[in-house]
Design an enzyme around this catalytic site. Structure first.
Site: not given
Ligand code: BDP
Length: 677
Positions: A287, A398, A165, A539, A370, A291, A208
């Site tokens: 986590k 990212e 990811e 979001w 983020d 999300e 995740n």
């Molecule tokens: C975001 C990412 C996502 C991650 C999330 C996280 O887009 O893919 O799962 O952070 O930190 O920046 O859990």
């Protein structure tokens, strides 16, 4: 006595040791066992202090010794050893070491096996410590006991996110075909690489947690043990991301309610089995309620209840739970301006300060949103004085160019680590982060490890900053260049330095302006511009641009109140347009396009100017790189050349879309009359 070969090399290429040449190294390690420090890395021989002088008489150039092995007073030892021993009265920690050079002998004295290894890497990257005249003795201890990389690797390939990811360096180093790889030789090289940078913890799977990954905790434990065995000799302990719903999905229980005794029992039993397989297992990363991940909210419990549940299962074995503070509602009503994603982590966690068990580390992203290229430091860091806390960075790029753009991030991390949340007389973020420093890894099975070869510098600098947070990012860049391209001429090194050093600010200049963040494409997985991609989604990352102005009003007076989550002086500094730093003005304020920044420029003109300048710089970077042909290895040259073309194209796309967007919204022409669209 053992002659050093390139097999002992520290950072990437085998030739890193070439400038050092053959050295006779004496290792005193009566306490060293093969499972503590890799035997062939240190060629452990067993010698007692009494014999040391005799051994040195045989002509060693370097002596590496555990402090505990150096019996007798300093007079019993070679002056280099004595000088290293005299660097401080407190005993060296297990990862600490002292180094001195006297009369042609370099001595490293360490507190433990890992310290010897770090001492050795120190010598490799500091050739002057091995050559020439006497050097004053130095003592090195890591600022953070926990220096961790989180891998977001999926065990099976995820249909949308792929194998890793937000991974931009190929497939996973650990997993293939839905299980841990059979051949872990590349992982062993990776472990050496991380140890050379100072990293001492890894979490191997995505936060995740998919169904295949969940099983790492139970059915596939034996494979996890194999990985732990590969990391251990390099002083690295392994952690797992686990799902909060594991008692249901793996244990068949009807609930994962943290206050139910059978749930606690399930975690205790599962955790005991983990430690039976891996006695030095590091702990869990979680986590939760974020999300789509399960968490304690489903049972009406809070995050202290959730974190303490896992902490209590780990405590008897000395394990830690890294509980992430990245909790927010991603299904908010975008028309409701009173919701603000930036507020979420503080709103959830600040009331729980003091309620977490001692082996819970609250893992807080450095900014409130983020991993954007520019955010204020998260107010959660100042709010959790009675909670162990780790700050989380994102080495994987990212939002910073996805390892297609050169973006050296150490200056950003260094600013965050050195920031003083309570003002000039208070502690720094680094000091407040008593639970360590964590980052999301940028590595995969790519031949260069990191996709973009120059992105290696981020991985290296992360580890080095976690060890010594006040290191200069510029010096670390030179260190990385020297270790990676030991054969390069001084001119090539300088050129590479100039290409990379300011690259974070260059990236910032052609992307979302003045801290507003997130104008990224959602359809292209956060790569490239998407001016309104997130503007009308639940979001919750908005810029609120209209014909009159842009930015998010996060003030207490008229906005979301986020600025009030900071202690003084920052709550007032950010609240006021006069004192808010320019680079964060649109993070905290909604202003007219004509608003004059502290720099003297208007917001709209700043947007135009920085975006034109950004592309001028990427054009230049292309030219600077072209001149390095022949000066760096051919495959490296070709890969970077190709990626710089893409960076330049992408920077133009950003410039044109951002400038056009704001020109159309505002109707204000560029003061310099440049063509905008
Ligand atoms: C975001 C990412 C996502 C991650 C999330 C996280 O887009 O893919 O799962 O952070 O930190 O920046 O859990």
């Amino acid at each position: 006595l053992d002659t050093v070969t390139t097999e002992h090399a520290a950072w990437l290429p085998a030739e890193a040791l070439a400038p050092i040449g053959a050295l006779r190294v004496l290792v005193l390690g009566s306490e060293l066992r093969a499972d503590t420090v890799r035997a062939d890395a240190l060629a452990a021989t067993t010698r007692w202090g009494g014999q040391l002088l005799d051994d040195l008489a045989l002509g060693a150039d370097v002596v590496l010794a555990l402090a505990a092995d150096l019996a007798g007073g300093t007079e019993a030892h070679h002056p280099a050893v004595a000088a290293a021993l005299a660097t401080g009265r407190d005993p060296l920690g297990p990862e600490g070491f002292a180094v001195a050079r006297v009369d042609g002998v370099t001595a490293v004295v360490a507190g433990g096996g890992s310290g010897l290894l770090y001492g050795w890497f120190h010598l490799v990257r500091t050739p002057t410590a091995l050559r020439g005249s006497n050097a004053p003795a130095e003592r090195h201890e890591p600022a953070h006991a926990l220096r961790m990389l989180d891998h977001w690797d999926n065990v099976s390939v995820h249909p949308v996110m792929g194998q890793v990811e937000r991974g931009y360096a190929g497939a996973s180093l650990f997993f293939c075909d839905g299980k841990v790889r059979g051949d872990l030789s590349r992982v062993a090289r990776y472990a050496r690489l991380l140890a050379a940078a100072g990293v001492n913890r890894v979490s191997i799977n995505n936060v995740n947690v998919g169904p295949d990954a969940a099983r790492l905790l139970t059915a596939d434990l034996d494979d996890v043990r194999r990985l732990a065995d590969v990391f251990r000799p390099w002083g690295i302990r392994l952690h797992l991301s686990v799902t909060f719903a594991a008692p249901i999905s793996l244990g068949g229980l009807p609930t994962a309610d943290p206050l139910m005794p059978e749930v606690a029992q399930w975690w205790a039993t599962a955790t005991a089995a983990v430690y039976a397989a891996i006695s030095d297992f590091g702990g869990y990363v979680v986590k939760a309620d974020s999300e789509g991940q399960p968490g304690p909210f489903a049972y009406g419990r809070n995050h202290a209840d959730g974190a303490n549940l896992l902490a209590r299962a780990l405590a008897p074995f000395g394990g830690i739970v890294h509980w992430r503070a990245f909790v927010y509602n991603h299904r908010q009503d975008w028309r409701d301006r009173s919701t603000d994603r930036a507020r979420a982590a503080f709103d959830h966690f600040a009331p729980l300060n003091g309620q977490f068990d001692e082996n819970v580390v609250l893992q807080v992203k450095y900014g409130p949103i983020d991993f954007q290229p520019r955010e204020p430091v998260s107010p959660v860091i100042a709010a959790m004085s009675a909670t162990r806390l780790a700050v989380e960075f994102q080495v994987t790029q990212e939002y910073t160019g996805q390892q297609r753009h050169v973006c050296y991030l150490a200056p950003l991390w260094s600013e965050v680590l050195g920031f003083r949340p309570w003002g000039q007389t208070g502690s720094t973020v680094s000091e407040a982060a008593d639970g360590g420093v964590v980052a999301v890894s940028n590595v995969g099975d790519d031949a260069f490890w990191t996709g973009h070869p120059l992105a290696q510098a981020n991985l290296y600098a992360f580890g080095r900053l976690a060890w010594a947070p006040s290191s200069s990012p510029t010096a670390l860049l030179d260190e990385w260049i020297g270790l990676t391209l030991p054969q390069a001429s001084a001119g090539v090194r300088r050129a590479l330095h100039s290409l990379m050093d300011g690259s974070w600010r260059t990236y910032e200049s052609y992307t979302a302006p003045l801290g507003v963040g997130f104008m990224v494409s959602s359809t292209r997985h956060h790569y490239g511009p998407g001016v309104d991609s997130y503007e009308y989604t639940p979001w919750g990352t908005y810029h609120f641009a209209d014909r009159d102005g842009v930015g998010v009003d996060r003030t207490r007076a008229t906005g979301t109140g986020f600025a009030g989550q900071y202690p003084q002086p920052w709550r007032d500094v950010y609240e006021s347009l006069e004192t808010c730093p320019d680079e964060l003005v649109l993070f905290f304020h909604h202003v007219p396009y004509g608003h004059v920044l502290n720099s003297g420029s208007t917001v709209i003109q700043h947007i135009y100017d920085t975006h034109f300048a950004g592309v001028e710089r990427t054009d230049e970077m292309l030219r600077e790189w072209a001149e390095l042909e022949g000066g760096v290895p051919g495959d490296l040259f070709a890969r970077v050349a190709e990626l710089l073309v893409e960076q330049d194209r992408s920077a133009r796309e950003w410039r044109d879309q951002i400038n056009t967007y704001f020109f159309r919204k505002s109707g204000v022409p560029d003061a310099q009359g440049r063509r905008i669209f």
